[in-house]
Motif scaffolding. Structure first.
Motif, PDB file in Angstrom:
ATOM      1  N   ILE A   1      12.699 101.538  90.417  1.00  0.00           N
ATOM      2  CA  ILE A   1      13.366 102.114  91.005  1.00  0.00           C
ATOM      3  C   ILE A   1      14.170 100.751  92.030  1.00  0.00           C
ATOM      4  O   ILE A   1      15.223 100.689  92.164  1.00  0.00           O
ATOM      5  N   THR A   2      13.244  99.915  92.343  1.00  0.00           N
ATOM      6  CA  THR A   2      13.908  98.740  92.962  1.00  0.00           C
ATOM      7  C   THR A   2      14.661  97.660  92.281  1.00  0.00           C
ATOM      8  O   THR A   2      15.706  97.159  92.762  1.00  0.00           O
ATOM      9  N   TYR A   3      14.486  97.464  90.985  1.00  0.00           N
ATOM     10  CA  TYR A   3      15.134  96.423  90.275  1.00  0.00           C
ATOM     11  C   TYR A   3      16.425  96.604  89.985  1.00  0.00           C
ATOM     12  O   TYR A   3      17.283  95.891  90.496  1.00  0.00           O
ATOM     13  N   PRO A   4      16.928  97.893  89.846  1.00  0.00           N
ATOM     14  CA  PRO A   4      18.690  98.187  89.760  1.00  0.00           C
ATOM     15  C   PRO A   4      19.141  97.720  90.992  1.00  0.00           C
ATOM     16  O   PRO A   4      20.327  97.520  91.016  1.00  0.00           O
ATOM     17  N   MET A   5      18.452  98.229  92.017  1.00  0.00           N
ATOM     18  CA  MET A   5      19.057  98.058  93.502  1.00  0.00           C
ATOM     19  C   MET A   5      19.286  96.547  93.836  1.00  0.00           C
ATOM     20  O   MET A   5      20.298  95.986  94.422  1.00  0.00           O
ATOM     21  N   LEU A   6      18.229  96.058  93.236  1.00  0.00           N
ATOM     22  CA  LEU A   6      17.953  94.522  93.926  1.00  0.00           C
ATOM     23  C   LEU A   6      19.288  93.618  92.925  1.00  0.00           C
ATOM     24  O   LEU A   6      19.861  92.768  93.431  1.00  0.00           O
ATOM     25  N   LEU A   7      19.343  94.324  91.811  1.00  0.00           N
ATOM     26  CA  LEU A   7      20.172  93.536  90.639  1.00  0.00           C
ATOM     27  C   LEU A   7      21.431  93.861  91.317  1.00  0.00           C
ATOM     28  O   LEU A   7      22.389  92.631  91.367  1.00  0.00           O
TER      29      LEU A   7
END
Lengths: 406, 241
Positions: free
Chosen positions: A332-338
């Motif tokens: 969930i987090t990685y795409p947002m952080l990307l």
């Protein structure tokens, strides 16, 4: 082992709702911690990057004592021997000699103190990309008798491209430095503090202006691998001897380093509190899962399962819950952080002022440093393991017969 | 030769408060291949005796010998390993591992013993065939009836090729058909594999099929009889039905 793993995996789904709730709480902790750490690390990296690239470099070489007494008299000559030494180190990607000092700048009735940086236009541009920061006029080249002026300073002095700027200051060994320079370009510097007072001129011209031919105040060094900075510093200190000081960026930016450290500790404390709350949640659930299956465990021991295997199974159950929650959290987090890594959030108001005060751009940059993901993952696993210690100790001590009768 | 011998076995609960003699000076021996029922009223000490024989509980005094080995001297870890290799258990409430299928439940014991996969598979199929559940081997306990679960429990108890099987009220939760089937299976296994079965039971249907009945009262053996007539019935159990 195979069956132990199979049992552990199936056991966690016996009470789906409870498991999902527990996973969800870990997932929330992961998402929050990754966001917080990514934002913090991104901000620190941005501050460091600004300072390293726009100001000090990773390492600077000065004449001994220059840093404590930044005077035009504390300059040194960049000798051939020094150049050869720097050229021979493979960890150095760029060496930029600079002559930095102060002068009063004036236009019409307006006067202001300015930072004058004499530098090699080509080398400086390869690092700081000043040519891309030019908003009016053109970038300069070696041999030009012209200056680049920062946006806000030009605005204060009410000057434009082609106008003349008057500079007056103290040159080498007390000589008066005075000159008139046409403005070739106006650039926007990302650090507002410097955008108010920065003038850049070719190194030879600044040496002429300050009457300090061939002299420089510093050589900024950029590194191939910043991780090997200490090694490079040790080598330079050994070879340059006592006449020079070789300083890492941290020493030259102590206030910023301290601010980062204290902010970092604050962040870690907040995360520790968050993890503690999650840890108690995990503990409660594992405890419940253990206590309600005491009879089942007793039967397993009665038929010949060693307690160590039973403990292994309970540990695996906790690890499975943790790992599934962690993976979901990362997904969930990685795409947002990307996305946020490439599109940092612009800041306004007090927060922006705070960032500016520390010499950073008023943006909220995010980091994708793998350490953040690894450390948060390991933290959750460790918390899960800590949370399972007490239930395990209960299992180690529990009375098989009593549990069978329950 | 006796497979199990007890000497002056005593178990006292609440020793320091109000002592309760659950087992009171019992000395018994069980031969290989016995099919024995321990009977008596509730609270007479049947389950306690079974627990002592299986090493699940330690006696207050006295000794339990299995094939000449003194069980009461074992540490708790050593006794778990001993149980795994020598004793099979069948419980009243079946107590199968709910997340494993019938096949996995039986196989699990052999996995704990470190038996290779192929041998395990062969024995699991053989045992489940013996208890008539080969077709249901991939069902979990929740998908089986009480009688079927207890048959899986018997297969599990025999999986480790134990010296003897202790069964605590194995038929208490079963209807008469299931009880009959289960007893048939256990008698068949008793004959075919010469496995010793010791039951704690109230169930007259079990008593009728037992070759030896030990009656307890207040923790003491009040009767120990070998029932020869039952030998005939074992040869042809269908006669009973």
């Amino acid at each position: 082992m195979n069956t132990i793993l199979k049992m552990a995996w199936r056991n966690i789904w016996r009470n789906k709702r409870r498991t999902i709730l527990m996973m969800f709480s870990i997932l929330i902790a992961i998402v929050l911690s990754l966001f917080t750490r990514s934002m913090q690390k991104g901000t620190y990296a941005n501050m460091i990057d600004n300072v390293v690239k726009l100001s000090t470099g990773y390492i600077q070489i000065h004449k001994k004592g220059y840093w404590d007494n930044k005077s035009i008299n504390e300059t040194f000559v960049e000798t051939t021997k020094l150049r050869r030494l720097l050229a021979g180190d493979k960890n150095l990607t760029l060496t930029i000699p600079r002559l930095e000092s102060f002068a009063l700048t004036s236009s019409g009735k307006r006067t202001k103190g300015a930072v004058i940086i004499g530098t090699d236009p080509e080398l400086e541009d390869s690092l700081n990309h000043y040519s891309k920061k030019i908003i009016r006029g053109k970038y300069f080249k070696s041999g030009d008798k012209a200056v680049l002026v920062s946006d806000k300073l030009a605005e204060f002095l009410q000057l434009g491209v082609g106008d003349t700027l008057v500079l007056i200051g103290q040159g080498y060994h007390g000589i008066t430095a005075a000159g008139k320079y046409p403005i070739k370009g106006i650039f926007h510097f990302p650090i507002p503090q410097l955008d108010n007072q920065l003038i850049i001129m070719p190194l030879e011209e600044s040496q002429y202006f300050y009457a300090a031919p061939n002299r420089i105040t510093s050589i900024s060094l950029m590194l191939n691998n910043p991780g090997n900075m200490d090694k490079t510093i040790t080598m330079l200190r050994e070879k340059l001897g006592a006449d020079y000081e070789v300083m890492p960026w941290q020493e030259m930016n102590r206030e910023m380093v301290q601010a980062i450290e204290s902010d970092n500790v604050g962040g870690i404390i907040m995360l520790a509190i968050l993890y503690m709350v999650i840890g108690f949640g995990v503990f409660g659930t594992v405890m419940m899962m253990t206590m309600e299956r005491r009879k089942e465990f007793a039967i397993m021991i009665a038929v010949g399962m060693k307690k160590t295997k039973l403990l292994t199974m309970v540990v695996w159950e906790t690890i499975f819950i943790g790992v599934v929650a962690i993976l979901a959290g990362l997904l969930i987090t990685y795409p947002m952080l990307l996305y946020l890594f490439y599109h940092p959030i612009p800041l306004t108001g007090d927060l922006a002022s705070y960032m500016i005060a520390f010499g950073a751009e008023p943006i909220l940059p995010f980091s994708l440093n793998p350490d953040i993901f690894i450390i948060q993952t390991i933290s959750v696993i460790i918390i899960s393991i800590i949370a399972v210690i007490y239930p395990l100790s209960v299992l180690l001590r529990f009375d098989v017969l009593k549990a069978m009768r329950s | 030769m006796s497979i199990i011998t007890t000497k002056n076995l005593e178990k006292i609960y609440n020793e320091s408060i109000v002592p309760v003699h659950a087992i009171n000076n019992i000395s018994l021996s069980f031969e290989k291949g016995e099919f024995t029922a321990i009977v008596g009223p509730s609270g007479c000490g049947k389950t306690t005796l079974l627990n002592l024989l299986g090493g699940l509980d330690k006696p207050t005094s006295g000794e339990v010998f299995i094939d000449g080995i003194n069980l009461t001297e074992f540490s708790s870890n050593k006794i778990i390993n001993f149980r795994l290799r020598n004793i099979g258990f069948v419980f009243q409430a079946y107590n199968l591992i709910p997340v494993l299928t019938a096949k996995e439940n039986v196989e699990f014991i052999m996995e704990l013993q470190g038996i290779p996969k192929q041998k395990r598979e062969e024995r699991v199929v053989h045992l489940l065939e013996q208890v008539g559940l080969k077709e249901r081997m991939n069902n979990r306990p929740g998908e089986l009836s009480g009688g079927q679960q207890q048959r899986v429990a018997v297969a599990r108890a025999l999986a480790s090729k134990p010296k003897f099987v202790l069964a605590d009220e194995p038929t208490a939760n079963l209807d008469s058909t299931s009880t009959g089937n289960l007893l048939d299976i256990m008698l068949k296994l008793n004959e075919m594999e010469n496995t010793t079965f010791i039951f704690a039971t109230h169930d007259s249907r079990v008593m009728k099929r037992a070759r030896r009945i030990i009656t307890l009262d207040d923790g003491k053996v009040v009767q120990d009889e070998n029932i020869k007539q039952n030998m005939k019935k074992q040869v042809n159990p269908a006669d009973e039905n």
